[in-house]
Every structure is written in C-alpha cells, then in structure tokens.
Design an enzyme around this catalytic site. Sequence first.
Site, short mmCIF file in Angstrom:
data_model
loop_
_atom_site.label_atom_id
_atom_site.label_comp_id
_atom_site.label_asym_id
_atom_site.label_seq_id
_atom_site.Cartn_x
_atom_site.Cartn_y
_atom_site.Cartn_z
CG LEU A 164 -1.82 -1.26 1.33
CD1 LEU A 164 -2.69 -1.18 2.57
CD2 LEU A 164 -2.67 -1.44 0.08
CG HIS A 165 0.90 3.41 -3.31
ND1 HIS A 165 -0.22 4.14 -3.68
CD2 HIS A 165 0.99 2.40 -4.20
CE1 HIS A 165 -0.75 3.61 -4.76
NE2 HIS A 165 -0.05 2.53 -5.09
CB ALA A 166 0.12 8.34 -0.51
CG HIS A 195 -3.31 1.24 -2.11
ND1 HIS A 195 -1.97 1.11 -2.37
CD2 HIS A 195 -3.94 0.45 -3.01
CE1 HIS A 195 -1.79 0.27 -3.38
NE2 HIS A 195 -2.97 -0.15 -3.79
CE LYS A 246 -12.45 9.95 -11.21
NZ LYS A 246 -12.67 11.35 -11.61
CE LYS A 247 -0.94 4.04 -12.12
NZ LYS A 247 -1.01 2.60 -12.17
CG ASP A 248 -5.58 0.35 -11.85
OD1 ASP A 248 -4.63 0.16 -12.63
OD2 ASP A 248 -5.46 0.30 -10.62
CB SER A 258 1.89 2.33 -9.70
OG SER A 258 1.98 0.97 -10.03
NE ARG A 269 2.51 -4.84 -12.20
CZ ARG A 269 1.21 -5.16 -12.15
NH1 ARG A 269 0.30 -4.21 -12.18
NH2 ARG A 269 0.83 -6.42 -12.06
O1 PAF Z 1 -6.68 -2.73 -8.53
C1 PAF Z 1 -6.29 -3.75 -7.91
O2 PAF Z 1 -5.46 -3.68 -7.01
C2 PAF Z 1 -6.84 -5.11 -8.28
O3 PAF Z 1 -7.07 -5.22 -9.64
C3 PAF Z 1 -8.12 -5.48 -7.50
C4 PAF Z 1 -9.26 -4.53 -7.80
C5 PAF Z 1 -7.82 -5.45 -6.00
C6 PAF Z 1 -8.58 -6.89 -7.87
O4 PAF Z 1 -7.59 -7.84 -7.59
#
Ligand code: PAF
Length: 277
Positions: free
Chosen positions: A29-31, A33, A144-146, A181, A183
Amino acid sequence: MQVIHAVDALRQRLKAEHSIAFVPTMGNLHAGHLHLVELAKQHGQCVVVSIFVNPLQFGANEDLTSYPRTLQADCEKLQAAGVNVVFAPSEAEMYPQPQTVTVNPPPVANELCGALRPGHFAGVATVVLKLFNMVQPQVAVFGKKDFQQLAVIRQMTGQLDLPVDIIAGETMRENDGLAMSSRNGYLSAAERLEAPRLYRALTLAAEAVEQGEDNFAAVESQTTQYLTQLGWIVDYISIRASNTLARATTENHELVILGAARLGRTRLIDNIEFKRP
Ligand code: PAF
C-alpha cells in the site's frame, strides 16, 4: 482493527454491520490506497480493506511471483488510517477449488490493456465479484489510476444489479507527476527519473486537444513517437470518451487519454481526464 484470513470469520465479523465501505487491494500500500481508504471512511461506518494478490488476473509471463507482498507494513498503515477490518485470505481460502466459474466482462475489457493482457479483466471481475459476495459492502472504492478497470467494474455492477455503489478516487501522484503504483518499486534509479514523462506526454497531448486539435489519431501517434524516441516501448496511447471508453469522436466533450508503456521491464499505465470545447 481486526485482520481476518478466513471467509467464515469475515462473515461472522460483518454480519451486524449495515454500512460497509470496501476497498479491494493487492497490498503493497501507498498514499494512493490510503486516499481510497479516506474516501471509504466518508461513505461507510465500517471500512473493510482486502489484501489479496489475485493469480487469476496475471498472465503467464507477468509478475505474479515477484509482486511485492508486504502484509505487516500494510496492516500498520491501515491501522493508522482507522480501518476496521483487513481481509487477507490465502489463495486456498479464496479459491478452494479451481475457479471454473468466471465473469465474462463487457467488450470494453478486450481493448487497451485487455488487448495486451488477455483474461486480465475477467480475472479482476471474478475476484471483485467474489469479494463483494464475501464482504457484502454498500459502497466500494476504486482508483481512477486503473481507469479501464473502473469502467469494467461499473459495468459489471450495473448489468448484474449488484447492490454496491461504486465510488472513484482520484489518482495520487508523486511530486514530479508520476502516478503512484506498487509497480513503481520495480524502476531503477535512472528509470525512476524518466518515468514521469508518461504523465507529461499525456498532459501535452490533452492540452493540444483542449486547445482545438481534433485529429485525435495524429495526437496519439505523435505522443507515441515522442515516447518511443526516448526509449519507451509504447503499448498504446488512446483518446477515448470518458463515460464509455469508446474511441473519441468530435461529438465527445468529456474525454480521457490513456497510456500504457514500458520502461525497461516495468510497465506503467496512466490517464488524464479532460474536456474539449
Ligand atoms: O486494482 C487492484 O489492485 C486489483 O485489480 C483489485 C481490484 C484489487 C482486484 O484484484
């Protein structure tokens, strides 16, 4: 804060809760999240965060085994953020038998990232539906990043009549613009310096359209060339209608430019919403 690993115990803990706001994550987790957690706190009395690296959404050559797993540090951050329950199931708990029943996501899942990562959004939609059934939240928060993931989840929730309100959180950025992210941790020092260029290139492209350029294909191709010359391997740069993710036309005014590109072995994605007159 309770950390729960088993579905039965989770159901037991949550059965008397009537206002659950849920943030599904894969941990590390980062800021970004923690911003979603803050939003969740505004929308529910009991905040549940799941941490599960979902094998179903990783392709054969992707980073499932190397994906960072940092449960203890994650729990410390969530405790400090005022989360009520962390659900961190094992793979066997989540998938006690082979998951042969899966969600067939909407057509938008086959484009952009979905075209390059076949099965990815089916894996995401399936685990999110299972998590919704386990947690039974009234509200769920996604970043919204994803952006494409958010579109798939919204369509799944709407078309399957799931009783969950989907809330979208803004992308959190480092000071130099790089979208936060998990990653980003894969980037070398030199790549980390170069990485914010994806955001800057998307910003320049969006500004060109905002200022009246309506040859979207030309903007996409110039942005691709610009990044390619600087050593990026560009998967796509695409201007879309932000509500449907259909290819943008001059009829659309609410737009999003999405990009996915690789720097060395790290694949970064980003997007910017904008308006054209
Ligand atoms: O965005 C994510 O971290 C993942 O795709 C999710 C929504 C937790 C599903 O595994």
